[in-house]
Write an enzyme that holds these catalytic residues in place. Structure first.
Site, PDB file in Angstrom:
ATOM      1  N   SER A 142       0.821  -1.226   0.000  1.00  0.00           N
ATOM      2  CA  SER A 142       0.000   0.000   0.000  1.00  0.00           C
ATOM      3  C   SER A 142       0.848   1.266   0.000  1.00  0.00           C
ATOM      4  CB  SER A 142      -0.934   0.009   1.220  1.00  0.00           C
ATOM      5  OG  SER A 142      -0.172   0.201   2.406  1.00  0.00           O
ATOM      6  N   LEU A 165       3.274   1.782  -2.207  1.00  0.00           N
ATOM      7  CA  LEU A 165       3.882   2.009  -3.523  1.00  0.00           C
ATOM      8  C   LEU A 165       3.083   2.971  -4.407  1.00  0.00           C
ATOM      9  CD1 LEU A 165       5.187  -1.590  -4.285  1.00  0.00           C
ATOM     10  CD2 LEU A 165       6.399   0.336  -3.240  1.00  0.00           C
ATOM     11  N   CYS A 173      -2.578   9.974   7.281  1.00  0.00           N
ATOM     12  CA  CYS A 173      -2.778   9.483   5.918  1.00  0.00           C
ATOM     13  C   CYS A 173      -3.305   8.059   5.905  1.00  0.00           C
ATOM     14  CB  CYS A 173      -1.470   9.513   5.147  1.00  0.00           C
ATOM     15  SG  CYS A 173      -1.055  11.168   4.666  1.00  0.00           S
TER      16      CYS A 173
END
Lengths: 91, 393
Positions: B188, B190, B307
């Site tokens: 996740s 990349l 995030c």
């Protein structure tokens, strides 16, 4: 007098996704009251129980931090931009 | 009959002013332009302190760039005093320079007399090629590139912000890049963490970053730290770095970093991202505000989105990380106006970059004080710290 308030992404769920809201008001306190009148959820995100600004939220009038002006009593000239800025830590 | 070469030089010398190395040593640093007219390979072996290099073969075309004022006193030298005599003749007779002298005996006699010689740092031919586009812009040039090669920059996080920052600082030739991250590369990551790749899933991020950087630029020395920053290790880790780049993903570490960097007077280039919004500023202790001047307290954990929980446009940390890399290069080279006392707000959806003023808070709990008075125990602490950490789990 119309003032444009810029809403940061983190607070947009409380404004139904709106990123800029036009409200009336001659001081920051009046502008915020007008804003809270339309979006009641914003109140607790921005102000504490006593009505003071939360310390992790900054408010700027025309690019200047109101903590270094007159706080909530800072005048907001007609047509100026008010920015609400919460701290963000994402990396 | 035409004179011999030696006779010609004697005649030229008779018509110009010659000056002894002892007299030149008195003039160094006194507003006199000292010009080395030798070839580049001779200059690279060492030159007079404060000298400028204008090879004789480029004298007419380049001297005005170095000495624009024809009334300024100019002293020329070469290896033994012949080429500089010919160059002095040209400057006086053909180009109208009013106070020109040639140093007798050149740098050979200067050295024999025991005066100081400065040996410039040189670039390998490979470095000249690699950094040629930097060498061509005057704001960077050779001296700026040398500063980049000598610089030590610590990147906190090899994630969304740290990936692009590390790639471009490595490409720019920042000599030492410390990289701190305790995580492993995850699929996740990349979508935005471009220093890693699919084959490195499960590999520590610092190892993956080091491998990519070495493949990009072998000039860069990578110092990996596979750890988390805390109050017990931060002072030791960040000491000795010229600049820290803050791309961490949580508030406690941002406050801890702020307090330690103020204590050590290390500038921090800080950015954060969320969704489509990015923030950036340069916190240079005691020259501008610190992070606590901007945000005296973090939001409570339930109002502090990260995030991981909220998502981010993959390109956004790229944009903000490259703005950070740009600020780092500006701080190292002294070019331009660093974003000190200014908060840049990038709104990717609107396509706007706004700027807010950040002022030093005279009541700041950290940077209003003498840095030596800040204790280990206070670093990274804020009111409700325990509640924050409990809520954050």
């Amino acid at each position: 007098m119309a003032v444009a308030v810029k809403i940061p992404l983190a607070l947009r769920p409380a404004t139904g996704g709106e990123s800029a809201v036009d409200v009336e008001g001659e001081t920051v306190a009046e502008v915020l009251e007008a804003l809270f009148g339309r979006f009641s959820e914003l109140r607790e995100r921005i102000a504490d129980e006593r009505g003071a600004l939360r310390r992790f939220v900054n408010i700027y009038v025309a690019g200047e931090d109101i903590r270094f002006l007159s706080g909530l009593a800072t005048p907001v000239p007609d047509g100026s931009e008010v920015t609400i800025l919460p701290a963000v830590a994402g990396g | 009959m035409s004179p011999s070469g030696a006779e010609f030089i004697r005649q030229i010398k008779a018509g110009i002013e010659e000056i002894d190395p002892a007299a030149v040593s008195e003039l160094v640093g006194n507003g006199v332009a000292i010009i080395d007219v030798r070839e580049s390979d001779e200059w690279a072996q060492g030159h007079l302190p404060g000298a400028k290099h204008v090879p004789r073969s480029y004298l007419e075309s380049r001297i005005e760039g170095v000495v624009p004022d024809r009334s300024q006193r100019v002293v020329l030298y070469c290896a033994s005093g012949n080429r500089s005599a010919l160059a002095a003749h040209t400057l006086s007779n053909d180009l109208g320079y009013e106070h020109v002298a040639s140093m007798t005996g050149g740098i050979t006699l200067w050295k024999d007399r025991g005066y100081e010689v400065v040996v410039p740092r040189t670039f390998t031919p490979e470095q000249r090629e690699r950094y040629s586009r930097h060498l061509l812009i005057p704001e960077i040039g050779e001296s700026g590139q040398q500063k980049l090669l000598d610089a030590k920059v610590l990147l906190l996080g090899a994630g969304g912000l740290g990936s692009p920052t590390a790639l471009y600082l490595a490409a720019a030739g920042v000599g030492t890049l410390g990289i701190l991250d305790s995580d492993l590369v995850d699929l996740s990551n990349l979508q935005r963490q471009v220093i890693h790749n699919t084959a490195r899933i499960g590999v520590p991020k610092v190892e993956s970053a080091e491998e990519t950087i070495h493949a990009l630029n072998p000039d860069v020395n990578v110092v990996p730290y596979k750890t988390r920053l805390d109050a017990s290790n931060i002072m030791e880790i960040i000491s000795g770095y010229d600049i820290v780049v803050d791309g961490v993903d949580n508030f406690p570490t941002r406050y801890l970093l702020n307090d330690a960097s103020v204590r050590l007077r290390i500038p921090v280039v800080s950015a954060s991202v969320l969704g489509f919004d990015g923030q950036l500023s340069v916190f240079k202790p005691y020259e501008g505000p610190c992070y606590r001047c901007l945000f005296p307290e973090p939001p409570p954990a339930e109002l502090a989105p990260s995030c991981g929980a909220n998502g981010v446009l993959g390109v956004l940390p790229g944009t903000m990380g490259l703005l950070q890399a740009t600020e780092v290069i500006k701080l190292i080279t002294g070019a331009g106006e660093p974003a000190i006392g200014r908060l840049l707000l990038y709104d990717a959806l609107a396509g706007t970059l706004d700027e807010l003023k950040i002022r030093r808070d005279p009541a700041c709990p950290i940077c209003s004080r003498d840095p030596d008075s800040i204790s280990d125990e206070e670093m990274g602490v804020f009111p409700d710290y325990d509640a924050f950490c409990a809520a954050a789990g």
